[in-house]
Design a protein around this motif. Structure first.
Motif, PDB file in Angstrom:
ATOM      1  N   LYS A   1      -1.480   7.617   8.065  1.00  0.00           N
ATOM      2  CA  LYS A   1      -1.342   6.185   7.828  1.00  0.00           C
ATOM      3  C   LYS A   1      -2.538   5.667   7.044  1.00  0.00           C
ATOM      4  N   ALA A   2      -2.273   4.730   6.154  1.00  0.00           N
ATOM      5  CA  ALA A   2      -3.333   4.048   5.403  1.00  0.00           C
ATOM      6  C   ALA A   2      -3.180   2.558   5.642  1.00  0.00           C
ATOM      7  N   THR A   3      -4.239   1.915   6.129  1.00  0.00           N
ATOM      8  CA  THR A   3      -4.205   0.482   6.416  1.00  0.00           C
ATOM      9  C   THR A   3      -5.192  -0.237   5.512  1.00  0.00           C
ATOM     10  N   PHE A   4      -4.660  -1.112   4.663  1.00  0.00           N
ATOM     11  CA  PHE A   4      -5.491  -1.892   3.741  1.00  0.00           C
ATOM     12  C   PHE A   4      -5.941  -3.183   4.402  1.00  0.00           C
ATOM     13  N   THR A   5      -7.249  -3.453   4.346  1.00  0.00           N
ATOM     14  CA  THR A   5      -7.827  -4.704   4.842  1.00  0.00           C
ATOM     15  C   THR A   5      -8.480  -5.423   3.675  1.00  0.00           C
ATOM     16  N   PRO A   6      -8.007  -6.624   3.337  1.00  0.00           N
ATOM     17  CA  PRO A   6      -8.579  -7.331   2.184  1.00  0.00           C
ATOM     18  C   PRO A   6      -9.991  -7.839   2.474  1.00  0.00           C
ATOM     19  N   ASP A   7     -10.802  -7.921   1.446  1.00  0.00           N
ATOM     20  CA  ASP A   7     -12.132  -8.504   1.600  1.00  0.00           C
ATOM     21  C   ASP A   7     -12.029  -9.979   1.970  1.00  0.00           C
ATOM     22  N   ASP A   8     -11.065 -10.680   1.377  1.00  0.00           N
ATOM     23  CA  ASP A   8     -10.881 -12.098   1.641  1.00  0.00           C
ATOM     24  C   ASP A   8      -9.468 -12.327   2.178  1.00  0.00           C
ATOM     25  N   PRO A   9      -9.321 -12.460   3.515  1.00  0.00           N
ATOM     26  CA  PRO A   9      -7.976 -12.629   4.095  1.00  0.00           C
ATOM     27  C   PRO A   9      -7.317 -13.940   3.738  1.00  0.00           C
ATOM     28  N   ARG A  10      -8.063 -14.879   3.145  1.00  0.00           N
ATOM     29  CA  ARG A  10      -7.455 -16.134   2.692  1.00  0.00           C
ATOM     30  C   ARG A  10      -6.616 -15.916   1.441  1.00  0.00           C
ATOM     31  N   LEU A  11      -6.942 -14.863   0.679  1.00  0.00           N
ATOM     32  CA  LEU A  11      -6.280 -14.642  -0.602  1.00  0.00           C
ATOM     33  C   LEU A  11      -5.207 -13.563  -0.547  1.00  0.00           C
ATOM     34  N   PHE A  12      -5.410 -12.559   0.320  1.00  0.00           N
ATOM     35  CA  PHE A  12      -4.487 -11.429   0.362  1.00  0.00           C
ATOM     36  C   PHE A  12      -4.153 -11.060   1.807  1.00  0.00           C
ATOM     37  N   VAL A  13      -2.970 -10.467   1.974  1.00  0.00           N
ATOM     38  CA  VAL A  13      -2.489 -10.048   3.290  1.00  0.00           C
ATOM     39  C   VAL A  13      -2.695  -8.538   3.426  1.00  0.00           C
ATOM     40  N   ALA A  14      -3.025  -8.082   4.614  1.00  0.00           N
ATOM     41  CA  ALA A  14      -3.173  -6.651   4.879  1.00  0.00           C
ATOM     42  C   ALA A  14      -1.823  -5.955   4.746  1.00  0.00           C
ATOM     43  N   SER A  15      -1.844  -4.650   4.474  1.00  0.00           N
ATOM     44  CA  SER A  15      -0.613  -3.868   4.385  1.00  0.00           C
ATOM     45  C   SER A  15      -0.873  -2.430   4.813  1.00  0.00           C
ATOM     46  N   THR A  16       0.213  -1.718   5.157  1.00  0.00           N
ATOM     47  CA  THR A  16       0.101  -0.366   5.715  1.00  0.00           C
ATOM     48  C   THR A  16       1.162   0.548   5.104  1.00  0.00           C
ATOM     49  N   SER A  17       0.817   1.816   4.980  1.00  0.00           N
ATOM     50  CA  SER A  17       1.764   2.823   4.509  1.00  0.00           C
ATOM     51  C   SER A  17       1.633   4.068   5.378  1.00  0.00           C
ATOM     52  N   GLN A  18       2.753   4.751   5.632  1.00  0.00           N
ATOM     53  CA  GLN A  18       2.753   5.954   6.464  1.00  0.00           C
ATOM     54  C   GLN A  18       3.564   7.060   5.798  1.00  0.00           C
ATOM     55  N   ILE A  19       3.134   8.298   6.020  1.00  0.00           N
ATOM     56  CA  ILE A  19       3.892   9.464   5.583  1.00  0.00           C
ATOM     57  C   ILE A  19       3.783  10.552   6.648  1.00  0.00           C
TER      58      ILE A  19
ATOM     59  N   THR B   1       0.854  -1.188   0.000  1.00  0.00           N
ATOM     60  CA  THR B   1       0.000   0.000   0.000  1.00  0.00           C
ATOM     61  C   THR B   1       0.891   1.238   0.000  1.00  0.00           C
ATOM     62  N   ARG B   2       0.614   2.188  -0.879  1.00  0.00           N
ATOM     63  CA  ARG B   2       1.397   3.425  -0.959  1.00  0.00           C
ATOM     64  C   ARG B   2       0.462   4.611  -0.747  1.00  0.00           C
ATOM     65  N   LEU B   3       0.748   5.405   0.284  1.00  0.00           N
ATOM     66  CA  LEU B   3      -0.094   6.549   0.648  1.00  0.00           C
ATOM     67  C   LEU B   3       0.506   7.837   0.107  1.00  0.00           C
ATOM     68  N   THR B   4      -0.329   8.669  -0.510  1.00  0.00           N
ATOM     69  CA  THR B   4       0.071  10.006  -0.940  1.00  0.00           C
ATOM     70  C   THR B   4      -0.992  11.007  -0.504  1.00  0.00           C
ATOM     71  N   ALA B   5      -0.587  12.267  -0.400  1.00  0.00           N
ATOM     72  CA  ALA B   5      -1.512  13.335  -0.025  1.00  0.00           C
ATOM     73  C   ALA B   5      -1.395  14.477  -1.023  1.00  0.00           C
ATOM     74  N   LYS B   6      -2.520  15.120  -1.300  1.00  0.00           N
ATOM     75  CA  LYS B   6      -2.541  16.269  -2.190  1.00  0.00           C
ATOM     76  C   LYS B   6      -3.341  17.390  -1.537  1.00  0.00           C
TER      77      LYS B   6
END
Length: 249
Positions: free
Chosen positions: A225-243, A161-166
């Protein structure tokens, strides 16, 4: 224009502006978030072996407790994704399965549970919860792959996960700031945005991006911070990005 009409126009504009700001902050402008197909995951020990090993696993641990009211019994089962399932053990009847994560153990091999050595492919190992009112509509679940006489847990794919701000780097108090989280690996889910430990809002991932706009970020040097939570945790792992981000008061 009469005074009454002028007051009506000003009031309507003010209410419309407030409604738009509220929707932007809450991330409600995007499409509805998909619902997870499972309650959570099941950690298996061991994570692989022979389809003839008895027991199939010595421990199947849920990632969370059963839903409230569905903690009377718990069943460990296996089958093709979505069923039909075959039992891997007797139904657990210790109750209180809705109090904390718990562990069940198999008492037979995978081949015995399925009636024969399974064909190559993907299978689902699941734990269902039930209570006096019936069975919970979703299971805890993990996926395994079978190849020949061997099986192994199908690991969830990593995400980034990549967080940006504008505007970038800084903004002034009350200024409109757009937060964008880019999630790689084609993963469906949602992203929750934080300013420090305070949640700013949640937005769904659409075409690999989650976007949320806020005009109420607190002043000072912030850790966004942006924290990604997958709809299906069996298929994908959560991830986080901070700035780091500065809001000037």
């Amino acid at each position: 224009m009469s005074k009454a009409k002028s007051l009506f126009v000003r009031t309507t504009v003010a209410l419309s502006t407030a409604a738009i700001a509220t929707l932007a902050l809450a991330g409600l402008a995007g499409p509805a978030q998909a619902e997870s197909p499972v309650l959570g995951t099941v950690a298996l020990a061991p994570t692989g072996g022979s389809v003839h090993d008895n027991p199939f696993v010595t421990a199947a641990t849920t990632s969370a407790a059963c839903p409230t009211g569905f903690g009377e019994n718990a069943a460990l089962k296996v089958g093709p994704p979505g069923g039909p399932y075959s039992p891997l053990a007797r139904i657990g009847g210790l109750a209180n399965y809705d109090q904390a994560p718990f562990t069940l153990a198999a008492n037979r091999s995978l081949a015995t549970a399925l009636g024969a050595a399974p064909a190559d492919g993907t299978y689902e190992v699941a734990v269902s919860c039930s209570g006096t009112t019936g069975t919970a509509p979703k299971d805890f679940s993990t996926l395994i792959t079978v190849t020949g006489d061997s099986w192994a847990v199908k690991n969830a794919a990593a995400t980034t996960t990549r967080l940006t701000a504008k505007p970038g780097l800084f903004a002034f108090e009350g200024q409109r700031v757009t937060l964008t989280a880019t999630v790689r690996h084609n993963a469906a889910g949602s992203v929750e945005f934080f300013a420090g430990s305070t949640s700013v809002g949640t937005a769904p991932v659409t075409d690999g991006r989650a976007v949320l706009t806020s005009t109420t970020l607190p002043t000072g040097l912030l850790q966004l911070k942006a924290t990604f939570t997958p709809d299906d945790p069996r298929l994908f792992v959560a991830s986080t990005s901070q700035i780091c981000y500065l809001v000037i008061g």
